[in-house]
Design a protein around this motif. Structure first.
Motif, PDB file in Angstrom:
ATOM      1  N   GLY A  31       1.589   3.068  12.004  1.00  0.00           N
ATOM      2  CA  GLY A  31       1.959   2.336  10.799  1.00  0.00           C
ATOM      3  C   GLY A  31       0.790   1.738  10.041  1.00  0.00           C
ATOM      4  N   GLN A  32      -0.396   1.767  10.633  1.00  0.00           N
ATOM      5  CA  GLN A  32      -1.582   1.175  10.002  1.00  0.00           C
ATOM      6  C   GLN A  32      -2.059   2.023   8.832  1.00  0.00           C
ATOM      7  OE1 GLN A  32      -4.833   0.594  12.743  1.00  0.00           O
ATOM      8  NE2 GLN A  32      -6.306   0.156  11.127  1.00  0.00           N
ATOM      9  N   ARG A  33      -2.527   1.359   7.805  1.00  0.00           N
ATOM     10  CA  ARG A  33      -3.123   2.048   6.655  1.00  0.00           C
ATOM     11  C   ARG A  33      -4.528   2.471   7.033  1.00  0.00           C
ATOM     12  NH1 ARG A  33      -6.433   1.244   2.315  1.00  0.00           N
ATOM     13  NH2 ARG A  33      -5.798   2.227   0.371  1.00  0.00           N
ATOM     14  N   ARG A  68       1.962   7.696  -2.320  1.00  0.00           N
ATOM     15  CA  ARG A  68       1.263   7.937  -3.585  1.00  0.00           C
ATOM     16  C   ARG A  68       0.215   6.911  -3.980  1.00  0.00           C
ATOM     17  NH1 ARG A  68       2.024  11.349  -7.801  1.00  0.00           N
ATOM     18  NH2 ARG A  68       3.387  13.070  -7.252  1.00  0.00           N
ATOM     19  N   THR A  69       0.594   5.682  -4.148  1.00  0.00           N
ATOM     20  CA  THR A  69      -0.355   4.687  -4.653  1.00  0.00           C
ATOM     21  C   THR A  69      -0.912   3.774  -3.568  1.00  0.00           C
ATOM     22  OG1 THR A  69       1.445   3.175  -5.155  1.00  0.00           O
ATOM     23  CG2 THR A  69       0.714   4.638  -6.935  1.00  0.00           C
TER      24      THR A  69
END
Length: 119
Positions: A31-33, A68-69
């Motif tokens: 789940g980490q960016r 996407r962003t």
């Protein structure tokens, strides 16, 4: 964890492997960016396009997904992470057993030595 790259294999495949290792070892949590492509490329001292290729492969493998962003995130599918971890472990085990066979050890002897080394 530093980036260890050699000239024997394509850089993107080494990046892919090291990113996978970071995921299965928990350096990057489910789940980490992930850092941006540019940040990862700079950290690894590689071209951003090469890092992009490795990340695209991670997406195809299902270990990373893009929003996407917001960037790329590690999958939260623990089964996918566990399966990748098992694949890596089996690859290392087979490499060990093959090396020991070249040294003249039987499978049983190799396993016994491995157990002794763990003591």
């Amino acid at each position: 964890m530093s980036w260890e790259l050699d000239g024997e294999r394509p850089i993107y495949s080494q990046l892919l492997e090291q990113l996978q290792l970071r995921i299965i070892a928990g350096t990057y949590q489910a789940g980490q960016r992930l850092p941006s492509v540019r940040d990862l490329a700079q950290e690894a001292a590689v071209n951003a396009n090469t890092m992009q290729r490795a990340l695209t492969e991670l997406e195809h493998a299902g270990l990373v997904h893009a929003q996407r962003t917001a960037g790329r995130f590690i999958t939260e599918d623990q089964g996918k992470i566990a399966a990748t971890r098992t694949t890596f472990a089996l690859r290392h085990a087979n490499t060990y057993l093959s090396g020991m066979q070249k040294l003249g050890y039987t499978r049983e002897e190799s396993l016994t030595l491995l157990q002794e080394a763990d003591k």
